[in-house]
Scaffold this motif. Structure first.
Motif, mmCIF file in Angstrom:
data_model
loop_
_atom_site.group_PDB
_atom_site.id
_atom_site.type_symbol
_atom_site.label_atom_id
_atom_site.label_comp_id
_atom_site.label_asym_id
_atom_site.label_seq_id
_atom_site.Cartn_x
_atom_site.Cartn_y
_atom_site.Cartn_z
ATOM 1 N N LEU A 23 2.871 -2.048 3.255
ATOM 2 C CA LEU A 23 1.293 -2.114 2.802
ATOM 3 C C LEU A 23 0.164 -1.438 3.670
ATOM 4 O O LEU A 23 -0.682 -0.594 3.256
ATOM 5 N N ARG A 24 0.555 -0.993 4.981
ATOM 6 C CA ARG A 24 -0.307 -0.656 5.920
ATOM 7 C C ARG A 24 -0.198 0.969 5.470
ATOM 8 O O ARG A 24 -1.228 1.755 5.483
ATOM 9 N N ARG A 25 0.885 1.658 5.471
ATOM 10 C CA ARG A 25 1.242 2.942 4.960
ATOM 11 C C ARG A 25 0.559 3.301 3.666
ATOM 12 O O ARG A 25 -0.152 4.414 3.535
ATOM 13 N N LEU A 26 0.777 2.291 2.881
ATOM 14 C CA LEU A 26 0.057 2.556 1.512
ATOM 15 C C LEU A 26 -1.376 2.544 1.622
ATOM 16 O O LEU A 26 -2.122 3.405 0.986
ATOM 17 N N GLU A 27 -1.926 1.640 2.187
ATOM 18 C CA GLU A 27 -3.458 1.551 2.304
ATOM 19 C C GLU A 27 -3.961 2.724 2.983
ATOM 20 O O GLU A 27 -4.729 3.390 2.477
ATOM 21 N N SER A 29 -2.426 5.681 2.853
ATOM 22 C CA SER A 29 -2.574 6.908 1.861
ATOM 23 C C SER A 29 -3.611 6.700 0.836
ATOM 24 O O SER A 29 -4.398 7.792 0.386
ATOM 25 N N VAL A 30 -4.011 5.698 0.432
ATOM 26 C CA VAL A 30 -5.128 5.412 -0.482
ATOM 27 C C VAL A 30 -6.363 5.837 0.184
ATOM 28 O O VAL A 30 -7.353 6.566 -0.530
ATOM 29 N N ARG A 31 -6.676 5.368 1.340
ATOM 30 C CA ARG A 31 -7.818 5.655 2.093
ATOM 31 C C ARG A 31 -7.899 7.051 2.305
ATOM 32 O O ARG A 31 -9.164 7.768 2.070
ATOM 33 N N GLU A 32 -6.942 7.994 2.767
ATOM 34 C CA GLU A 32 -6.861 9.399 2.938
ATOM 35 C C GLU A 32 -7.148 10.105 1.689
ATOM 36 O O GLU A 32 -7.831 11.119 1.595
ATOM 37 N N ALA A 33 -6.734 9.488 0.572
ATOM 38 C CA ALA A 33 -7.078 10.171 -0.685
ATOM 39 C C ALA A 33 -8.351 9.769 -1.471
ATOM 40 O O ALA A 33 -8.620 10.216 -2.321
ATOM 41 N N ILE A 39 -8.541 -0.989 -5.141
ATOM 42 C CA ILE A 39 -6.918 -0.958 -4.749
ATOM 43 C C ILE A 39 -6.931 -1.253 -3.235
ATOM 44 O O ILE A 39 -5.792 -1.792 -2.898
ATOM 45 N N ILE A 40 -7.790 -0.818 -2.560
ATOM 46 C CA ILE A 40 -7.584 -0.849 -1.139
ATOM 47 C C ILE A 40 -7.888 -2.413 -0.783
ATOM 48 O O ILE A 40 -7.259 -3.013 -0.082
ATOM 49 N N GLN A 41 -8.878 -3.059 -1.638
ATOM 50 C CA GLN A 41 -8.970 -4.667 -1.382
ATOM 51 C C GLN A 41 -7.870 -5.415 -1.613
ATOM 52 O O GLN A 41 -7.424 -6.194 -1.108
ATOM 53 N N VAL A 42 -6.973 -4.916 -2.828
ATOM 54 C CA VAL A 42 -5.774 -5.835 -3.031
ATOM 55 C C VAL A 42 -4.802 -5.396 -2.029
ATOM 56 O O VAL A 42 -4.118 -6.541 -1.597
ATOM 57 N N ILE A 43 -4.759 -4.247 -1.449
ATOM 58 C CA ILE A 43 -3.785 -4.109 -0.411
ATOM 59 C C ILE A 43 -3.994 -4.875 0.823
ATOM 60 O O ILE A 43 -3.395 -5.505 1.601
ATOM 61 N N THR A 44 -5.246 -4.861 1.217
ATOM 62 C CA THR A 44 -5.691 -5.393 2.585
ATOM 63 C C THR A 44 -5.402 -7.111 2.099
ATOM 64 O O THR A 44 -5.294 -7.524 3.145
ATOM 65 N N SER A 45 -5.808 -7.549 1.108
ATOM 66 C CA SER A 45 -5.721 -8.696 0.657
ATOM 67 C C SER A 45 -4.244 -9.322 0.621
ATOM 68 O O SER A 45 -3.989 -10.503 1.502
ATOM 69 N N GLY A 46 -3.471 -8.541 0.366
ATOM 70 C CA GLY A 46 -1.989 -8.775 0.473
ATOM 71 C C GLY A 46 -1.506 -8.822 1.825
ATOM 72 O O GLY A 46 -0.654 -9.721 2.070
ATOM 73 N N ARG A 47 -1.982 -7.882 2.849
ATOM 74 C CA ARG A 47 -1.575 -7.872 4.054
ATOM 75 C C ARG A 47 -2.314 -9.064 4.808
ATOM 76 O O ARG A 47 -1.378 -9.740 5.387
ATOM 77 N N ARG A 48 -3.267 -9.452 4.480
ATOM 78 C CA ARG A 48 -3.773 -10.790 5.126
ATOM 79 C C ARG A 48 -3.040 -12.148 4.734
ATOM 80 O O ARG A 48 -2.879 -12.905 5.660
#
Length: 80
Positions: A23-27, A29-33, A39-48
């Protein structure tokens, strides 16, 4: 992604063992792109939800994200 997080919450042995790192790697990648903030919020929520409270650095340090402000409602007095 949501399914994997939900699976981990019900049975910690179900999802891949490196789910938080994935999830960190995916986040990143999405931020860099400069991907969708939702999408970032969903990933961050999942990590939390998985117990990862570390914040990832923004892709370009020093640049604050633009904030969108809602317009003042019409016909209502504004605060001064």
């Amino acid at each position: 992604m949501t399914v994997l997080v939900e699976a981990h919450l019900t049975d910690p042995a179900a999802p891949p063992p490196d789910l938080v790192e994935r999830l960190r790697r995916l986040e990143r990648s999405v931020r860099e792109a400069r991907g969708d903030r939702q999408i970032i919020q969903v990933i961050t929520s999942g990590r939390r939800l998985l117990g990862d409270t570390d914040e990832l650095a923004e892709s370009e340090p020093g640049q604050a994200p633009e904030l969108l402000l809602a317009p003042e409602p019409r016909g209502l007095p504004t605060r001064s």
